[in-house]
Design an enzyme around this catalytic site. Structure first.
Site, PDB file in Angstrom:
ATOM      1  N   ASP A 142     -76.912  -8.965  17.547  1.00 15.52           N
ATOM      2  CA  ASP A 142     -75.851  -9.047  18.544  1.00 15.52           C
ATOM      3  C   ASP A 142     -75.412  -7.642  18.949  1.00 15.52           C
ATOM      4  OD1 ASP A 142     -73.460 -10.138  19.999  1.00 15.52           O
ATOM      5  OD2 ASP A 142     -74.053 -11.968  18.961  1.00 15.52           O
ATOM      6  N   HIS A 219     -68.557  -9.258  21.035  1.00 19.90           N
ATOM      7  CA  HIS A 219     -69.385 -10.462  20.888  1.00 19.90           C
ATOM      8  C   HIS A 219     -69.986 -10.563  19.487  1.00 19.90           C
ATOM      9  CE1 HIS A 219     -72.725 -13.264  21.784  1.00 19.90           C
ATOM     10  NE2 HIS A 219     -72.026 -13.631  22.840  1.00 19.90           N
ATOM     11  N   SER A 548     -73.265 -19.053  22.782  1.00 23.57           N
ATOM     12  CA  SER A 548     -73.198 -17.940  21.830  1.00 23.57           C
ATOM     13  C   SER A 548     -72.293 -18.268  20.653  1.00 23.57           C
ATOM     14  CB  SER A 548     -72.651 -16.683  22.521  1.00 23.57           C
ATOM     15  OG  SER A 548     -73.657 -15.995  23.205  1.00 23.57           O
TER      16      SER A 548
END
Length: 773
Positions: A142, A219, A548
């Protein structure tokens, strides 16, 4: 079965790719994939890569200068700067499996674990998630990690790092391994060569980033804490969604691999960097990998995709890889990450909502959905005052300012609320009320401007009130509240990418659905929750939505399964997750498909919604052997020579496609998909009893038939004993109708009275030209 020689296919595929690569003098990053590591020595493998690459250069020194990565730990390949002529030369070498240009993939962007049944209720027996997982390492591919977050602090009682771990924490900008890493966060690497070759040197001026494993975009911190974050009390977003945050496997170890970098707030991940992360992670000793990125179809061939190559080698080493399905729904056939050796996860809601009260003139109230932490007061205005035809887009703005106004905008085809947000913000509006179809309103952290979501009916009521008012009504919007258990859940979210797979429709994708809407998880405190420069708020927890977010939920469950059943293969883990999934919501009705008013099909939710507790004890599992993958590769057109370069050698494994018979429906997958049923066919499945192995167990089979298809199971009774734990059965499908282009759905269920082992059955009858009764 495809019978043409695969090398011809690769040359054709490369030629088509190079058509779009402009001129032969232009260099791009290409990945040259060579299959398994023949040398078992990174140094020798890297020298071999230079030798192969030298065939396309005038000298060995030129070849060395062009190379970015030598993938030499877990498989064999390299990435290098090449022009189209050089790429074609390498593609024609016998030892080369594939050559493809490195593309840029995009990210698919704490109540959820309670909703899944993994509770913190101290009145119950110690939850399984808190007694397992310390020997499991979860790899997160990520945007990095914020190591100071409470989610990544080691807790009292954590044992030393497993001796099998070979990974490291790499020093970088504002990332000191001695301070950042511990018994919880045990690995941190970052990969930048592919990104910088594509976009130039990392620009940190006006584009905040860290040249290290430290996370700016948030994220990666969010997904890592969702999968395996430590237990943290009193987590909330300005008091909204308050509770105890933790990952699905809070005692598992975390290793981050930063492969995605911010460009104007958007995470971009190059395939060259992704494959380098796979090469390291498989060697480091991770057990489960979470990867929330992908590319919108058209999909590349499986071995012209870094994600598919990396996850294939991970599977062979016993490592489960979990991917997100993508956010391109609700149109069909846009699902991503569809390889049969990995898990593909759709997104669904949980039973938590954020009602937000709208009061007009202090005497008329209506409820919307939002995540707003402060009260808003202003005047309500109609969109037509500021936008041509009332369509809230920047191109329709008439240059009038909406200062102090909350603008009412309505959905029109092609107009999503993000477009309306930009338009109203540009017009200096105070807020946005966005009316959209009943299946779409979802609360969200306001990205550009405070936004309330209402359905079309509510929007019409507000619009009529506005039209009947002699002057613009005073509007007062209260801070959002948190309500649990009052909304139907789960519902597959409208944006979650749907099947069937556009490259292999005989393998059902997505596999499973999991929570992916308004997930509260850890966040870098130096990063605004909306990533907007104008947002001066600082938070430690933030809401995010997307596949996600659903992906790390399944990753966390996979880590628990690995801890409880360390001997299970990745395919056994996937089987347990899929066959124990449920297809009814909390009200015992069918799970709705967001974007429509209908119930979900397997193309929306795969086998159903994940049930972690049931997955721990599935009763039976569908495991896959090397022969299953060889059958799949043969049917996809791979030759024996190519397969032998890809598949790890094993005694008794036959790689000759001439000895492989049957369609991909015969692969021992936990679901069954037949995309072209013209006449009766018989499919084989094999199940293994993983329940109580010390006594005789009897399972009875039942079929729910797809419309117009007769389904016969034989035998209908499976008797397992201590000496017979694996049994095969057969399913015969016979079309009973004339049809074309229509999918129908059923299921196969085996039950011993306690376990219910369910497999989705997807059939497209395609016999309109030759139908006979």
């Amino acid at each position: 079965m495809v019978t043409c020689h695969l090398q011809s296919f690769w040359v054709l595929f490369l030629a088509v790719s190079l058509y779009f690569a402009h001129t032969t003098s232009t260099s791009h990053v290409y990945i040259v994939y060579l299959g398994i590591n023949q040398f078992q020595d990174p140094i020798l493998t890297s020298k071999f890569h230079i030798q192969v690459l030298s065939d396309a250069f005038a000298s060995e020194e030129d070849a060395k200068r062009s190379i970015l990565y030598s993938y030499s730990n877990s498989f064999s390949g390299f990435s290098a700067k090449l022009n189209s002529s050089q790429a074609t030369i390498l593609a024609r070498i016998d030892k080369v499996v594939s050559v493809f240009r490195s593309k840029t993939l995009k990210l698919h962007t704490t109540r959820s674990w309670d909703f899944l049944g993994l509770t913190l209720d101290e009145t119950r027996v110690t939850p399984m998630e808190f007694t397992n997982g310390q020997d499991v390492v979860v790899g997160i591919f990520d945007t990095g990690v914020w190591p100071e977050s409470e989610s990544f602090q080691e807790k009292p009682g954590m044992r030393p790092i497993p001796s099998s771990w070979k990974g490291v924490c790499v020093e970088g900008e504002k990332f000191e391994p001695a301070k950042a890493c511990n018994r919880k966060l045990i690995g941190a690497r970052y990969y930048l060569k592919g990104f910088e070759q594509e976009y130039g040197p990392l620009n940190m001026s006006g584009n905040p980033e860290y040249r290290s494993a430290r996370d700016f975009l948030g994220h990666g911190t969010h997904t890592a804490s969702t999968a395996a974050g430590s237990i943290v009390k009193n987590a909330s977003f300005f008091g909204i969604g308050q509770g105890t945050a933790r990952g699905g496997a809070p005692w598992a170890r975390v290793a981050v691999y930063k492969i995605c970098w911010g460009i104007n707030g958007v995470g971009s991940c190059t395939e060259a960097d992704i494959l380098a992360a796979f090469d390291d992670a498989l060697h480091d000793g991770v057990h489960v990998i979470s990867a929330s990125f992908g590319a919108t179809p058209p999909l590349s061939p499986f071995f012209a995709s870094s994600a598919d190559i990396g996850s294939f080698h991970a599977m062979q080493l016993g490592i489960t890889v979990v991917f997100s399905a993508g956010n391109d729904g609700p149109e069909p056939s846009l699902v991503q990450n569809v390889a049969p050796w990995s898990l593909c996860v759709a997104a669904s809601t949980i039973d938590r909502s954020f009602p937000t009260e709208i009061v007009l003139d202090r005497n008329f109230t209506i409820m919307g959905q939002s995540i707003i932490s402060k009260e808003i007061k202003g005047r309500l205005a109609n969109a037509i005052t500021y936008f041509v035809d009332g369509v809230c887009s920047l191109g329709n703005w008439n240059k009038k300012l909406a200062t102090g106004r909350v603008v009412l905008c309505f959905y029109t085809p092609g107009l999503v609320y993000e477009i309306a947000q930009v338009a109203v913000k540009t017009a200096k509006g105070l807020g946005l009320i966005f009316a959209e179809p009943f299946t779409k309103p979802i609360a969200d952290v306001d990205d550009d401007i405070p936004t309330l979501h209402v359905d079309i009916n509510q929007g019409t009521i507000i619009g009529n009130y506005l039209a009947e008012s002699l002057k613009l009504p005073v509007v007062q919007i209260s801070p959002s509240k948190t309500i649990i258990g009052k909304s139907p859940a789960p519902t597959v979210v409208y944006f979650s990418s749907r099947g069937p797979s556009s490259i292999s429709p005989d393998i059902l994708k997505p596999d499973i659905t999991a929570p992916g809407i308004n997930i509260l998880a850890a966040w870098p405190p130096q990063t605004p929750p909306t990533l907007q420069p104008s947002d001066d708020r600082l938070v430690r927890w933030n809401f995010q939505s997307g596949t996600s977010m659903s992906c790390p939920h399944v990753t966390g469950v996979g880590a628990l399964l690995k801890s409880v059943h360390p001997g299970w293969s990745p395919t056994a883990t996937r089987s347990a997750i899929m066959t124990t999934a449920y297809t009814r919501d909390a009200s015992h009705d069918s799970i709705l498909a967001g974007g429509s008013m209908a119930g979900s099909t397997p193309f929306d939710m795969g086998a159903g919604h994940i049930n972690p507790l049931k997955a721990m004890d599935p009763g039976l599992i569908y495991d896959m052997k090397t022969s299953d993958y060889i059958l799949f590769l043969c049917n996809m057109g791979y030759t024996q020579e190519r397969i032998e370069r890809i598949v790890l050698p094993s005694p008794g494994v036959d790689t000759n496609c001439k000895n492989m018979h049957g369609p991909n429906a015969n692969i021992n997958y936990p679901s069954i998909s037949v995309p072209n049923l013209r006449s009766p066919i018989t499919i084989k499945r094999t199940v293994r009893n993983v329940g109580c192995g010390k006594k005789t167990t009897v399972y009875f089979g039942v079929a729910k038939e797809p419309d117009g298809v007769e389904v016969v199971i034989w035998p209908r009774v499976l008797i397992f004993s201590p000496s017979k734990q694996e049994i095969s059965y057969y399913i015969t499908l016979k079309p009973l109708k004339k049809s074309e282009g229509r999918y129908d759905f059923g299921e196969i269920v085996w039950s011993d009275g306690f376990h219910h082992v369910r497999s989705p059955l997807v059939v497209l009858v395609n016999n309109s030209d030759d139908f006979t009764m």
